[in-house]
Design a protein around this motif. Structure first.
Motif, PDB file in Angstrom:
ATOM      1  N   ASN A 181       0.353  -0.679   0.121  1.00  0.00           N
ATOM      2  CA  ASN A 181      -0.071   0.234   0.061  1.00  0.00           C
ATOM      3  C   ASN A 181       1.154   1.397  -0.102  1.00  0.00           C
ATOM      4  O   ASN A 181       0.517   2.208  -0.581  1.00  0.00           O
ATOM      5  CB  ASN A 181      -1.152   0.058   1.439  1.00  0.00           C
ATOM      6  N   HIS A 186      -1.027   4.632  -1.598  1.00  0.00           N
ATOM      7  CA  HIS A 186      -2.711   3.876  -0.680  1.00  0.00           C
ATOM      8  C   HIS A 186      -2.279   4.392   0.446  1.00  0.00           C
ATOM      9  O   HIS A 186      -3.367   4.213   0.937  1.00  0.00           O
ATOM     10  CB  HIS A 186      -3.040   2.787  -1.285  1.00  0.00           C
ATOM     11  N   VAL A 195      -5.607  -1.293  -0.998  1.00  0.00           N
ATOM     12  CA  VAL A 195      -5.289  -2.715  -1.620  1.00  0.00           C
ATOM     13  C   VAL A 195      -5.208  -3.833  -1.324  1.00  0.00           C
ATOM     14  O   VAL A 195      -4.335  -4.053   0.377  1.00  0.00           O
ATOM     15  CB  VAL A 195      -4.487  -2.649  -2.989  1.00  0.00           C
ATOM     16  N   SER A 310     -11.969  -4.707  -1.987  1.00  0.00           N
ATOM     17  CA  SER A 310     -10.509  -3.600  -2.418  1.00  0.00           C
ATOM     18  C   SER A 310      -9.571  -4.218  -4.197  1.00  0.00           C
ATOM     19  O   SER A 310      -9.853  -6.088  -4.012  1.00  0.00           O
ATOM     20  CB  SER A 310      -9.601  -3.002  -2.144  1.00  0.00           C
ATOM     21  N   VAL A 311      -9.115  -4.452  -4.577  1.00  0.00           N
ATOM     22  CA  VAL A 311      -8.127  -4.595  -5.781  1.00  0.00           C
ATOM     23  C   VAL A 311      -6.989  -5.745  -4.678  1.00  0.00           C
ATOM     24  O   VAL A 311      -6.314  -5.635  -3.248  1.00  0.00           O
ATOM     25  CB  VAL A 311      -7.367  -3.843  -6.736  1.00  0.00           C
ATOM     26  N   TYR A 313      -2.837  -8.043  -5.167  1.00  0.00           N
ATOM     27  CA  TYR A 313      -2.322  -7.708  -5.329  1.00  0.00           C
ATOM     28  C   TYR A 313      -1.791  -9.180  -4.934  1.00  0.00           C
ATOM     29  O   TYR A 313      -1.764  -9.602  -3.508  1.00  0.00           O
ATOM     30  CB  TYR A 313      -1.004  -6.771  -4.836  1.00  0.00           C
TER      31      TYR A 313
END
Length: 413
Positions: A181, A186, A195, A310-311, A313
Motif C-alpha cells: 500500500n 495508498h 489494496v 478492494s483490488v 496484489y
C-alpha cells in the motif's frame, strides 16, 4: 524454470493434525506517527543526509537481503533498494547451523558494496525468519538464529536489540500490506481506498486487507489511523509434523497430482520424504483437486468481505507459478482472473502423462493455488488479481514494511 518447492506437498505435510482454521485478526499497533516516516519514491532536489537500512528475509526456500537507501529531508524518501537472494533457506541447514551463518555472511557483502563504509556503523542490520524456521523444533531454530547473530555481531554494521528473530504469520501479512500500500501510494492522507495482498510462501500463506467495517478513526496521515484492523488469515503454518492423512504414510507421499512414473525424495524442515505418483491409479486435474480440497476446505476461514473488497496484489509463489505456467511475463507480471489459474491447471494436469511439464510439481501447485483461491479464501472465478514481483522497482514483500516499522519503534522521524 525448475520449481524448488512443491506447494501442495508442503501443505499436506504441515497441515496434518489441524482441527480448526488459523484465523487471526491483526493487532499490530503502530500507535503513533509512522506516517511521518512514510517516504515517496522520488529524489528531492535539495536533500540532506542519506541513510540506509538492511533487512534480511529468511524464508522457507531462500534468504534475501534488502538494502534500502533513504534520504532524510522534511520526510524521509525511499530512494533505492538493492536486492539479492540465495537458495536454499536457512532451515535447510538445520543439521549444520554454521552454514546458515555462512549464507548470511555472503549476503552481507551486498550490503558492504551498497552502503558507503563511513555509514556502516550507523546502518542497522535486521533479520526476520518466517515459516521455514517456525516449522522447526524451537531448539533447532534457535541454533540457526544464534549463528546469524554471531555473524551480525562480528559485522561492521549497527546491530540493534532483537536484531535476529522469528516473525509470526500475522505480522508477516500486516507488514506486506504496509509495503504494497505504501508502494502503490495508498497510504497518503487523501487516499480513501487501499489494496489487499495475497502472499504465498514455501511454508505459509497470508491474505490481508482493510475490512469494510468502520474503524475507530478516519483514514488520515498515519498508518495508525487505520488501527490496522486488517483481517489477516495465516494458515498452513505453525503446525505439527505429519501424523496421519489419507494416502499419506509417515514420510511417504503418493499423489494423483504427480506423473504416474514420478519418484523422488524431497526434504523440508530437516526431514526427508519419499514422493511419487500413483502407478496403479489415475492422474489428472479432477483427482488432484479432490486431494487438495481435503486439505483446504473448512480449514481456511472465508472472509465474507472478499465479495466486495478492494483490488488484490498477489506475489511470491502466485507470481512464480503463473510465470512457470506461461500465464504472465516474468518481468512485467500482469492481471489474471482466478479462472485463468483453473484453466491452466486443468491443461497441465491432464496432459502431464503425454507432455511432462518442466516441473513434475506444476500440476500440484497450480491446482493448489486454484483451490486455495476458490474454496479456501472464497474468491469468485471472475475475481481479477494483480500478479506482481516488484512495485515501482521495489520487491513486493513484507521487508519494506518491517523496515518502516523498525524505524517507528526507534522513534526515527
Amino acid at each position: 524454470m525448475k520449481l524448488t518447492v512443491p506447494l501442495l506437498l508442503l501443505v499436506l505435510l504441515v497441515v496434518a493434525g489441524l482441527s480448526r482454521a488459523q484465523v487471526k485478526t491483526s493487532l499490530l499497533d503502530l500507535t503513533n506517527s509512522i506516517g511521518s516516516i512514510l517516504p515517496s519514491l522520488s529524489r528531492p532536489a535539495n536533500h540532506s543526509r542519506i541513510f540506509y537500512a538492511v533487512m534480511f528475509d529468511a524464508g522457507s526456500t531462500g534468504t534475501r537481503i534488502h538494502v534500502y537507501t533513504f534520504i532524510q529531508k522534511e520526510l524521509p524518501v525511499l530512494d533505492n533498494e538493492m536486492f539479492h537472494s540465495i537458495k536454499p533457506g536457512l532451515s535447510a541447514y538445520v543439521d549444520s547451523p554454521e552454514m546458515a551463518g555462512h549464507t548470511v555472511k555472503m549476503l552481507l557483502k551486498v550490503a558492504k558494496k551498497t552502503v558507503p563504509r563511513l555509514e556502516w556503523k550507523r546502518t542497522p542490520v535486521v533479520l526476520r525468519a518466517t515459516a521455514g524456521l517456525r516449522l522447526l523444533a524451537a531448539e533447532k531454530a534457535q541454533a540457526l538464529l544464534d549463528q546469524v547473530q554471531h555473524v551480525f555481531d562480528e559485522s561492521p554494521f549497527l546491530v540493534p536489540d532483537n536484531s535476529v528473530s522469528i516473525m509470526n504469520g500475522t505480522n508477516e501479512g500486516i507488514l506486506a500490506w504496509i509495503s504494497v500500500n505504501f508502494l502503490t501510494g495508498h497510504l497518503k492522507a487523501q487516499t480513501k481506498k487501499t489494496v489487499g495482498i495475497l502472499d504465498l510462501g514455501g511454508g505459509s500463506t497470508q491474505i490481508t486487507f482493510l475490512p469494510k467495517l468502520r474503524v475507530s478513526c478516519s483514514l488520515a496521515d498515519t498508518i495508525c489511523r487505520y488501527k490496522l484492523n486488517s483481517l489477516v488469515i495465516t494458515s498452513l503454518d505453525e503446525t505439527s509434523h505429519v501424523l496421519a492423512l489419507t494416502g499419506l504414510e509417515w514420510r511417504v507421499f503418493k499423489s494423483s497430482c504427480l506423473p504416474k512414473k514420478f519418484r523422488d525424495e524431497w526434504s523440508f524442515g530437516g526431514l526427508t520424504y519419499q514422493v511419487s505418483g500413483d502407478p496403479d491409479g489415475y492422474a489428472g486435474y479432477k483427482l488432484c483437486y479432490q486431494e487438495v480440497l481435503k486439505v483446504v476446505k473448512g480449514i481456511i476461514h472465508q472472509p465474507y468481505e472478499l465479495q466486495d473488497s478492494s483490488v488484490f496484489y498477489a506475489f511470491s509463489y502466485y507470481f512464480d507459478r503463473a510465470v512457470d505456467a506461461g500465464l504472465i511475463d516474468g518481468v512485467q507480471g500482469g492481471m489474471l482472473e482466478v479462472r485463468d489459474f483453473k484453466k491452466r491447471a486443468k491443461e497441465v494436469c491432464n496432459k502431464m502423462t503425454k507432455y511432462p511439464p518442466i516441473s513434475s510439481f506444476l500440476c500440484m501447485d497450480m491446482t493448489y493455488i486454484t483451490c486455495l483461491l476458490k474454496d479456501g479464501f472464497g474468491f469468485k472465478e471472475s475475481t481479477v488479481l494483480q500478479l506482481t514481483k516488484k512495485v515501482n522497482n521495489v520487491e513486493s514483500s513484507w521487508a519494506l514494511g518491517a523496515t518502516l516499522d523498525y524505524f517507528h519503534n526507534l522513534k526515527i522521524h
